[in-house]
Scaffold this motif. Structure first.
Motif, mmCIF file in Angstrom:
data_model
loop_
_atom_site.group_PDB
_atom_site.id
_atom_site.type_symbol
_atom_site.label_atom_id
_atom_site.label_comp_id
_atom_site.label_asym_id
_atom_site.label_seq_id
_atom_site.Cartn_x
_atom_site.Cartn_y
_atom_site.Cartn_z
ATOM 1 N N LEU A 178 0.708 -1.176 -0.004
ATOM 2 C CA LEU A 178 0.030 0.003 -0.049
ATOM 3 C C LEU A 178 0.860 1.276 0.114
ATOM 4 N N GLU A 180 4.172 1.913 -1.455
ATOM 5 C CA GLU A 180 4.899 1.767 -2.348
ATOM 6 C C GLU A 180 3.755 1.803 -3.733
ATOM 7 N N ASN A 181 2.468 1.410 -3.442
ATOM 8 C CA ASN A 181 1.551 1.538 -4.525
ATOM 9 C C ASN A 181 2.067 0.573 -5.586
ATOM 10 N N LYS A 182 2.313 -0.504 -5.137
ATOM 11 C CA LYS A 182 2.616 -1.787 -6.100
ATOM 12 C C LYS A 182 2.017 -3.103 -5.845
ATOM 13 N N GLU A 198 -5.527 -4.658 -7.879
ATOM 14 C CA GLU A 198 -5.310 -3.444 -8.477
ATOM 15 C C GLU A 198 -6.628 -2.558 -7.448
ATOM 16 N N LEU A 201 -5.965 -2.271 -4.059
ATOM 17 C CA LEU A 201 -4.620 -1.316 -3.531
ATOM 18 C C LEU A 201 -5.262 0.092 -3.713
ATOM 19 N N ALA A 202 -6.065 0.424 -4.733
ATOM 20 C CA ALA A 202 -6.526 1.993 -4.856
ATOM 21 C C ALA A 202 -7.247 2.337 -3.527
ATOM 22 N N ARG A 205 -5.243 1.745 -0.238
ATOM 23 C CA ARG A 205 -3.996 2.961 -0.115
ATOM 24 C C ARG A 205 -4.939 4.410 0.299
ATOM 25 N N GLN A 206 -6.051 4.541 -0.131
ATOM 26 C CA GLN A 206 -6.569 5.950 0.075
ATOM 27 C C GLN A 206 -7.137 5.818 1.645
ATOM 28 N N ASP A 228 -1.695 15.309 -3.715
ATOM 29 C CA ASP A 228 -1.295 14.093 -3.966
ATOM 30 C C ASP A 228 -0.095 13.721 -2.716
ATOM 31 N N ALA A 231 4.814 8.319 -1.712
ATOM 32 C CA ALA A 231 5.252 7.176 -0.739
ATOM 33 C C ALA A 231 6.184 7.694 0.284
#
Ligand SMILES: Nc1nc2c(ncn2[C@@H]2O[C@H](COP(=O)(O)OP(=O)(O)OP(=O)(O)O)[C@@H](O)[C@H]2O)c(=O)[nH]1
Ligand SMILES: [Mg+2]
Length: 687
Positions: A178, A180-182, A198, A201-202, A205-206, A228, A231
């Motif tokens: 979450l 590194e967003n990957k 994915e 993840l979105a 992460r939010q 924004d 990371a």
């Protein structure tokens, strides 16, 4: 002199958890990824580097904490792998005392188990910052979210998952990162799962950023502005919150299958504190009692704490040190301020489990070992002789189980005493008593396994064979009233006389405080040189109480008055006077017997719960809570140790072998009056 690693790039961490959570397996994998070892050591094959002791390899468990050092992303990570079995709790205690951060490992199937809670509380005591790793995601029944809930509820901390597993059990095929967003995909992760991940993840992460915005101002402002968040901003916020113990980041993986370990290493570097991030260590000036702070800096005077000693029949004593400030060369003279003696540091080493790498000096923030110090014990402070400081000693739990032992051949009694003394020097939770009445040697420790391991070590390392009796409860005595007590040891008829005279205040201490001694002689009523003898006399009286001869604990003794004679006073006379004052005083201070109370947790299929609870109530158990999960429930209760003998067998027969339990020491409590009477009648006044 420049440092090999700047202080901010040092991590001193411990791996802590319930037994079998996978601490050693994770450490072996860490050693592999940091290229410290070429081949991955395995607990199951008896080849783990960290479990180097013969008995650890045979039993497949860690017994003694082992230290090692490895490098990751230009950081130096000193790691201590600790044992999970409750009998070796002293190893966890001493490690947490000197470490800055901890990796707490959970079995993803069992979640937060009893001993994980115990080590969590130990880490709380020392304010050690932590991250969590939910291991064994490949096992049947692994449940990441359930474990996270348990961390929140049982450990009462805000768990912050920074990863999510993709699948579990044999379908554990990836990790969502979450921060590194990957997505980290293991082989076989199909494209449909990647797409689903994915979306997750979105969303998560939010949610993570929203969570952080509530906790950290530096995230809150840009978040409210709708900016924004990068990371690196997220990482910095999590680092602040972790170090201040507001949250605990949670990661997942499988140590055995080598999943998630490199990410765990990244997390150690990213989120756990360096020696600069922890508060300056506080100490006192041993001469004046005034408070001193030692900053983590090479420019400060040298100071270190000895947290572990290991006797080797061939090599001598190896002493593990945590350096808090300054730097020191091998062979330098240092002051042991705990016993006020100067000694030379022998050789210095960086340890890799049982292997040593010699170094010529050491600096702030390091964990090293030294060979050649003779007088030092665990918990002693070493420092620069001209700038003395004294750190708080390490407090260890009192042993709860005793056993009588004798050498197989009578002629070996001296050798037995010598061997026991060496082992007790290493292990503060192992104590030896000589019962003067019966002539027996009693050893006591934290449990049956602890004593069994020590007896095995006596044989393997020192060639000592012993006969052992049945394990018994190690009762203790304490007092409940404050009394002032006078002790006079005066013999002045002809020849050199004896003159010792003291007034002691004997007070009940808090439970768990052990023994505390204060010297409050102000007007020179007794010269300072006799204080250590008075203390020795007090200690000797505490070895056996007046009710049933058990060791006396949780007592505070203040020496506040007395008198001396220019010629006839001696250390021995003061020791005797103190001893007599204590004996007399303790009898008047309403002594009681204390018994160890264990915290027991039982997990059982629901249908056996009724019978088990029935059995527990016949054991003077106090039920603390019952929690259910699907077909299984667990009961947590407090049970006197004396009532737990035979419990494992009864539990097996009550549950057709399907219930499991863990047990650990919780506290000492006054023994009920009827049982006290039984014991005092049986034991009589043994002293
Ligand atoms: N399936 C599975 N088994 C694992 C994993 N990690 C460790 N194990 C197994 O769990 C058992 C215990 O592992 P250890 O690494 O010895 O656990 P520990 O926490 O060091 O145990 P103690 O030091 O005795 O407290 C071994 O049989 C390991 O192979 C994992 O990720 N998945
Ligand atoms: Mg282990």
């Amino acid at each position: 002199m420049s440092r090999t690693f700047p202080l901010e790039k040092i991590r001193n961490i411990g791996i802590i958890a319930h037994i079998d959570a996978g601490k050693t397996t994770a450490t072996e994998m860490i050693l592999h990824h940091t290229k410290r070892t070429y081949k991955v050591g395995s607990v199951d094959e008896g080849t783990a580097v960290m479990d180097w002791m013969e008995q650890e390899r045979e039993r497949g468990i860690t017994i003694t904490s082992a230290a090692t050092t490895c490098h990751w992303r230009e950081h130096c990570i000193n790691i201590i792998d600790t044992p999970g079995h409750v009998d070796f709790t002293a190893e966890v205690e001493r490690s947490l005392r000197v470490l800055d951060g901890g990796v707490v490992i959970f079995d993803g199937v069992a979640g937060v188990e009893a001993q994980s809670e115990a080590v969590w509380r130990q880490a709380d005591k020392y304010g050690v910052a932590r991250i969590c790793f939910i291991n064994k995601m490949d096992r049947i029944g692994a449940d990441f979210h359930h474990t996270v809930t348990m961390i929140n509820e049982r450990l009462r901390i805000k768990a912050l998952p920074l990863q999510l597993p993709i699948g579990s059990e044999k379908d554990f095929r990836g990790i969502i990162d979450l921060v590194e967003n990957k997505i980290i995909a293991f082989p076989d992760l199909d494209s449909a799962s990647i797409e689903d991940s994915e979306t997750l993840l979105a969303k998560h992460r939010q949610a993570l950023i929203g969570n952080l915005a509530e906790l950290d101002e530096q995230i809150m402002l840009p978040y409210l502005d709708g900016q924004d968040i990068s990371a690196s901003q997220i990482k910095a916020a999590i680092r602040r919150l972790t170090i201040s113990n507001c949250v605990v980041p949670v990661f997942c993986g499988s140590a055995l299958r080598d999943r998630g370990i490199q990410l765990l290493l990244d997390a150690i570097v990213d989120y756990l504190p360096s020696p600069l991030d922890i508060p300056a260590i506080s100490a006192i000036n041993p001469k004046s009692g005034e408070k001193i702070l030692r900053l983590a800096s090479d420019d400060e005077p040298f100071s270190a704490l000895a947290f572990k000693t290991v006797s080797d029949p061939f090599m001598g004593r190896l002493v593990y040190l945590r350096v808090y400030s300054g730097r020191v060369k091998a062979g330098a003279q240092v002051l042991n301020s705990t016993i006020d003696k100067k000694e030379r540091l022998g050789k210095l080493y960086v340890m890799h489990a049982n292997h040593r790498e010699e170094i010529d000096h050491t600096e702030t923030g390091s964990i090293v070992a030294s060979l050649g110090l003779k007088m030092i014990s665990t918990g002693d402070t070493l420092c620069e002789p001209t700038r003395p400081v004294l750190f708080e000693p390490i407090r260890f739990a009192e042993p709860v189980l005793s056993m009588a032992i004798e050498p197989k051949t009578k002629a070996d009694q001296d050798k037995l005493d010598d061997t026991l003394a060496k082992l007790a020097m290493e292990d503060p939770s192992f104590k030896i008593y000589h019962d003067k009445e019966t002539g027996q040697t009693l050893i006591s420790g934290m449990g049956e396994l602890h004593l069994e391991v020590l007896m095995e070590r006596m044989f393997r390392e020192y060639g000592m064979k012993v006969n052992a009796g049945k394990p018994q409860v190690a009762y203790k005595e304490t007092i409940t009233l404050t009394v002032d007590s006078e002790g006079r040891f005066i013999r002045q008829s002809g020849g050199k006389g004896q003159y010792g005279h003291v007034w002691l205040r004997i007070e009940p201490g808090e439970r768990g405080s052990g023994f505390e001694f204060r010297d409050q002689i102000r007007s020179g009523a007794i010269p300072k040189e006799f204080t250590p003898s008075v203390k020795a006399g007090v200690k000797s009286a505490l070895q056996s109480g007046g009710l049933a001869g058990y060791p006396v604990i949780d007592v505070r003794v203040t020496l506040y008055d007395g008198s001396f004679h220019e010629v006839d006073s001696s250390g021995l006379a003061f020791k005797m006077a103190a001893f007599m004052a204590m004996r007399d005083g303790m009898d008047k201070a309403k002594p009681i017997i204390l018994e160890p109370i264990m915290e027991v947790e039982i997990t059982t299929p629901n249908q056996f719960m009724g019978d088990i609870v029935g059995d527990l109530s016949s054991r003077r158990a106090h039920i603390e809570g019952i929690e259910g999960r699907d077909d299984f429930s667990s009961v947590r209760c407090l049970v006197p140790l004396a009532e737990t003998f035979g419990f494992a067998g009864d539990l097996r027969s009550l549950s057709q072998g399907r219930a499991s339990h863990t047990m650990q020491f919780h506290h000492y409590e006054e023994l009920p009056a009827n049982l006290t009477e039984q014991i005092t009648t049986r034991m009589g006044r043994t002293r």
